[in-house]
Enzyme design. Structure first.
Site, short mmCIF file in Angstrom:
data_model
loop_
_atom_site.label_atom_id
_atom_site.label_comp_id
_atom_site.label_asym_id
_atom_site.label_seq_id
_atom_site.Cartn_x
_atom_site.Cartn_y
_atom_site.Cartn_z
N SER A 9 0.85 -1.19 0.00
CA SER A 9 0.00 0.00 0.00
C SER A 9 0.89 1.24 0.00
O SER A 9 2.05 1.18 0.41
CB SER A 9 -0.87 0.00 1.26
OG SER A 9 -1.51 1.24 1.45
N TYR A 25 -1.78 -1.17 10.46
CA TYR A 25 -1.97 -1.35 9.01
C TYR A 25 -0.76 -0.81 8.25
O TYR A 25 -0.20 -1.50 7.39
CB TYR A 25 -3.24 -0.65 8.55
CG TYR A 25 -3.47 -0.77 7.06
CD1 TYR A 25 -3.97 -1.94 6.52
CD2 TYR A 25 -3.16 0.28 6.20
CE1 TYR A 25 -4.17 -2.06 5.14
CE2 TYR A 25 -3.36 0.17 4.83
CZ TYR A 25 -3.86 -1.00 4.31
OH TYR A 25 -4.05 -1.13 2.95
#
Length: 257
Positions: free
Chosen positions: A139, A152
């Protein structure tokens, strides 16, 4: 790999995984799709079969290492794997409930341990024939830790750096590894966000960019470029300059408990 014919995609019941499955679906191609929601997975499989692909599904949690390894080995035995996309992942932030140890551990279990199990199993199967490609879903959040989603960001940073190092390690074995770093993409994961998401992209467009990048064997597939530039700048600046700004950003919702 421009024309993979035996493809595994984990986390393919929705979002980018589902869009990638449909993007690769064509006659002569075997798609092995896994996810945790059997109903949604079957819906994706029907669309891929309608496009002419042979499809196999498995309701599987990537945290089940033995089950995952057994499934990959069985697919590979019948149709040697060309491409494995380690896409399965979860997210949660600090909004409302905060981030406790249980949430952080769950995110690391899926996003790091699950990816490691998928990739290591795939490389072990591919190495003897010196052929195969692995893709790791990271990401843009991997380039700078954001206070609204600490675990995350950290989990995606771990698999990004690991994947980039693996690429050099397995190149001599005839294998390739690509790391995918998307920004905001429409999915069940982003649907819970109640704040503006810059350059929010449709999953189908993201899948198109990823497929093209994998066909070109890119080491890092990063998009959208303008958001990457902003995150890259944040990563370059000293934390003391940016911490106060980042603390004011909206928080991603935490997992309810």
């Amino acid at each position: 790999m421009r024309n993979p014919k035996s493809i595994v995609i984990t986390g393919s019941s929705s979002g980018i995984g589902a869009a990638l499955a449909q993007r690769y679906a064509r006659p002569g191609c075997l798609l092995a799709l896994s996810g945790r929601d059997g109903e949604r997975l079957d819906a994706v499989a029907r669309l891929c079969r309608a496009a002419g692909a042979e499809v196999e599904t498995a309701v599987l949690d990537v945290c089940d290492r033995e089950g995952l390894e057994g499934w990959l080995a069985e697919i590979d035995r019948r149709r040697p794997l060309d491409l494995v996309i380690a896409n399965a992942g979860i997210s949660a932030g600090t909004g409302a409930f905060g981030e406790d140890a249980a949430q952080a551990r769950q995110i690391f279990a899926v996003n790091v341990d699950g990816v490691v199990s998928t990739v290591q199993a795939a490389l072990t199967l591919m190495r003897p024939r010196r052929h195969g490609q692995v893709a790791i879903m990271s990401s843009l959040a991997a380039f700078r830790g954001f206070p609204g989603a600490p675990a995350y960001c950290a989990s995606k940073a771990a698999v990004r750096v690991w994947g980039e190092a693996l690429r050099g390690m397995v190149a001599g074995d005839g294998l390739s590894v690509s790391v995918i770093c998307p920004g905001y993409v429409k999915s069940r994961m982003t649907a819970v966000n109640d704040f503006p998401m810059p350059f929010l992209m449709e999953a189908e467009r993201a899948a198109e960019i990823i497929q093209r990048g994998l066909a070109a064997n890119k080491a890092r597939i990063v998009f959208p470029r303008r958001l990457f530039a902003a995150v890259w700048l944040l990563a370059l600046l000293p934390p003391g300059w940016t911490d106060s700004l980042l603390r004011r950003l909206p928080e991603k919702p935490a997992a309810p408990r």
